[in-house]
Design an enzyme around this catalytic site. Structure first.
Site, PDB file in Angstrom:
ATOM      1  N   LYS A  59      60.931  43.880  38.799  1.00  0.00           N
ATOM      2  CA  LYS A  59      61.316  45.191  39.341  1.00  0.00           C
ATOM      3  C   LYS A  59      62.187  45.896  38.312  1.00  0.00           C
ATOM      4  O   LYS A  59      63.417  45.844  38.337  1.00  0.00           O
ATOM      5  CB  LYS A  59      62.067  45.025  40.664  1.00  0.00           C
ATOM      6  N   SER A  81      54.641  50.163  44.926  1.00  0.00           N
ATOM      7  CA  SER A  81      55.963  50.083  45.539  1.00  0.00           C
ATOM      8  C   SER A  81      55.939  50.805  46.887  1.00  0.00           C
ATOM      9  O   SER A  81      55.201  50.410  47.791  1.00  0.00           O
ATOM     10  CB  SER A  81      57.016  50.654  44.597  1.00  0.00           C
TER      11      SER A  81
END
Length: 615
Positions: free
Chosen positions: A200, A410
């Site tokens: 991430k 996402s």
């Protein structure tokens, strides 16, 4: 006294001239708006070529207002040329069976803006061109210069012509993110983050000065996947040996006209006037001073029915009125970064606004299926969940099909989970199942640089938790990390339940890692490779509508005043960002604008690596 009268009459004359000019401009404005409201009917002459200009930005959602381009031209300016992907594909479908359309002429060069003209959208357009070509009609392409996007689309042409002094740029793909950490340090801006998922990397531009090994690895894999799909498609269309374009990328990067012809990347080199003369001859105007018979794809699309599976031309451009007995498919577009609020800025998906649109769909008994088109890098967790809640409620009543565009990662993947089927293109960027929190503080800038100081009185230990004038304490960061961990667990659960995957498998393929659509299919994150038209066909079948149905698209068009303001602002920006220095400023400005939209009330985000771009 003489000077007084001289000055007085000069001022009066100037005022009169100003008022006359203002009135004239007002009447011109009214006339222009009236003229745009009375568009001339589109005329298609027999033996005409349909013209596709690649410089138009291909976006998913429909144009927010008609007439801006014509309006700008009236006053000597220009507005960005835009085409809706569905307009393009349906126009090509209709033209392939239109006896008055002789062939297709492709020209111009891609100029992607915002989330437009991504590789997934170009793939769907390219497939529609192949279908047109399969009807037996010629497809001619003329390129002054060709980059990878141009070559990818134009490679399917029956004849691909390059300007003798043009070039083919095939150096490969690259991603070059901008890191703001050094600048923040100089200005005394502090950044603290909480996150889950070793991949991430959306926070890296604020915490590092280069890419982490994990981010580099995932970006390299993504580039390799997309580049492999592009080169294989081009080589197959041009009947080139496998590896030809990789060799060009490694040894040359650029091909001059004759080199491109020698390698059979293009069919021939010629000047534009030569190609236009040939088109004149083909359309029955050889030796004439008039241009070849043609109709632009944008104009032609006005003649094509909006409803049903296949694009069909309606006589004289009259839109057919659907009978009340037919079912309706709603298409809701989520194109841009997901943020909280109820705005309508282009390039942003406002949670409250999209949720409201979805409620309209849910409350419309005539809607029998929903297609959610996602072209988004994600964003705010709370906004994503606000949208997903409405999607879930709709799915209790009717089928929902997700069509992923160039980006659906996402938060974009979050809102896709409550669906019956997910379609993606091989070049779609998806996954990035992870969560992070990011907190800026301006203590160094405000106190050390400017001299501002702050003091606090509070009734609870965490009363000033959201302040931006000091760093978060370890206890406060622990609170936010707990929320990040909980939201990540919720994200994993949504994927496990929706995709019917083992939790350990999801935990392994999550971690915030991005995947290409082709890899996502192998991993079970999507169901099928295909574009928006495939998703619509599937939704119609699932709802039992066959090929005969109405279509409603959301969001609808904005009023003219809003769109005019945006067009003027866009022109100013286009002028401000011209040239290489302007390109750098533009990138930095986009990063900061996006940062300003980090408005989740808890500071939690499910978002792609910061403004991931493939060039």
């Amino acid at each position: 006294m003489k000077n007084f009268f001289t000055s007085f009459f000069a001022t009066l004359s100037a005022l009169i001239v100003f008022l006359i000019g203002a009135c004239l401009m007002f009447f011109l404005l009214i006339a222009a708006i009236a003229a745009m409201g009375q568009k001339k009917p589109v005329m298609v002459q027999d033996n005409s070529y349909l013209v596709l200009d690649l410089s138009a930005n291909i976006q998913d959602s429909p144009a927010q207002a008609d007439g801006l381009e014509e309006f700008a031209e009236i006053f000597g300016g220009s507005a960005p040329q835009r085409l809706q992907l569905r307009e393009v594909t349906r126009a090509l479908q209709a033209a392939s069976k239109d006896s008055e359309i002789k062939g297709l002429y492709i020209t111009g060069s891609n100029r992607p803006m915002g989330y437009g003209s991504g590789y997934a959208a170009l793939k769907e357009m390219r497939a529609a061109i192949e279908t047109f070509k399969a009807s037996g009609k010629p497809v001619k392409a003329y390129l002054e210069n060709a980059d990878t996007r141009d070559l990818y689309v134009a490679s399917v042409a029956s004849e691909l012509v390059l300007n003798p002094y043009g070039f083919v740029a095939a150096p490969g793909l690259a991603s070059q993110p901008m890191f703001l950490t050094g600048a923040f340090e100089k200005f005394g801006i502090g950044v603290q983050v909480t996150r889950v998922g070793k991949y991430k990397s959306a926070v890296e531009p604020f915490t590092r000065k280069d890419m982490s090994p994990e981010n580099r690895a995932q970006t390299q894999k993504l580039l390799d996947d997309v580049w492999g799909e592009l080169t294989a498609s081009i080589e197959d269309a041009r009947k080139l040996p496998a590896g030809t374009l990789q060799k060009v990328a490694d040894e040359k990067g650029f091909l001059r006209g004759e080199q491109a012809k020698e390698l059979k990347v293009v069919d021939r080199v010629a000047y534009l006037d030569e190609v236009l003369a040939e088109l004149k001859a083909e359309t029955g105007r050889k030796g004439s001073n008039d241009p070849f018979r043609q109709v632009s794809l944008k104009e032609y699309s006005r003649l094509v029915s909006h409803n049903g599976v296949e694009g069909k031309r309606i006589n004289e451009g009259k839109i057919e009125i659907a009978s009340g007995g037919r079912g309706k498919i709603a298409i809701v577009y989520a194109e841009g970064e997901i943020v909280d609020g109820d705005g309508n800025d282009e390039g942003y998906v406002y949670g409250a606004r999209v949720a409201r649109l979805l409620r309209q769909v849910r409350e419309d008994s005539g809607v029998k299926a929903l297609v959610l088109r996602v072209n988004s890098p994600g964003g705010s967790v709370s906004a994503s969940e606000e949208i997903l809640r409405e999607v879930r409620l709709i799915n209790e009543k009717i089928p929902i099909v997700v069509s992923m565009g160039s980006l659906a990662a996402s938060g974009g993947y979050w809102i896709s989970t409550a669906s019956d089927r997910i379609f993606a293109e091989p070049t779609t960027i998806t996954g990035s199942i992870g969560v992070f929190g990011m907190f800026l503080n301006f203590q160094g800038l405000a106190t050390d640089k400017i001299g501002l100081t702050f003091d606090t009185v509070k009734t609870g230990k965490f009363a000033d938790l959201t302040t931006v004038v000091r760093p978060k304490t370890p206890e406060e960061l622990a609170l936010f990390q707990g929320m990040v961990d909980w939201v990540y667990d919720q994200f994993l659960t949504k994927v496990v339940d929706a995709r019917k995957l083992d939790r350990k498998v999801v935990e392994e393929i999550a971690q915030g890692r991005v995947w290409s659509g082709a890899e996502a299919l192998k991993l079970g994150l999507v169901d099928q490779l295909g574009g928006l038209s495939d998703a619509i066909s599937y939704a119609a079948e699932k709802a039992g509508l066959g090929e005969d149905f109405r279509v409603s698209e959301y969001p609808r068009r904005r009023d003219f005043a809003e769109s005019l303001r945006d067009a003027i602002e866009g022109k100013r920006r286009e002028q401000a960002f011209a040239g290489p220095v302007g390109a750098l400023v533009k990138q930095a400005t986009q990063e900061m604008e996006s940062l300003n939209k980090y408005n989740d009330p808890r500071g939690l985000y499910a978002r792609l690596p910061f403004n991931l771009r493939l060039n």
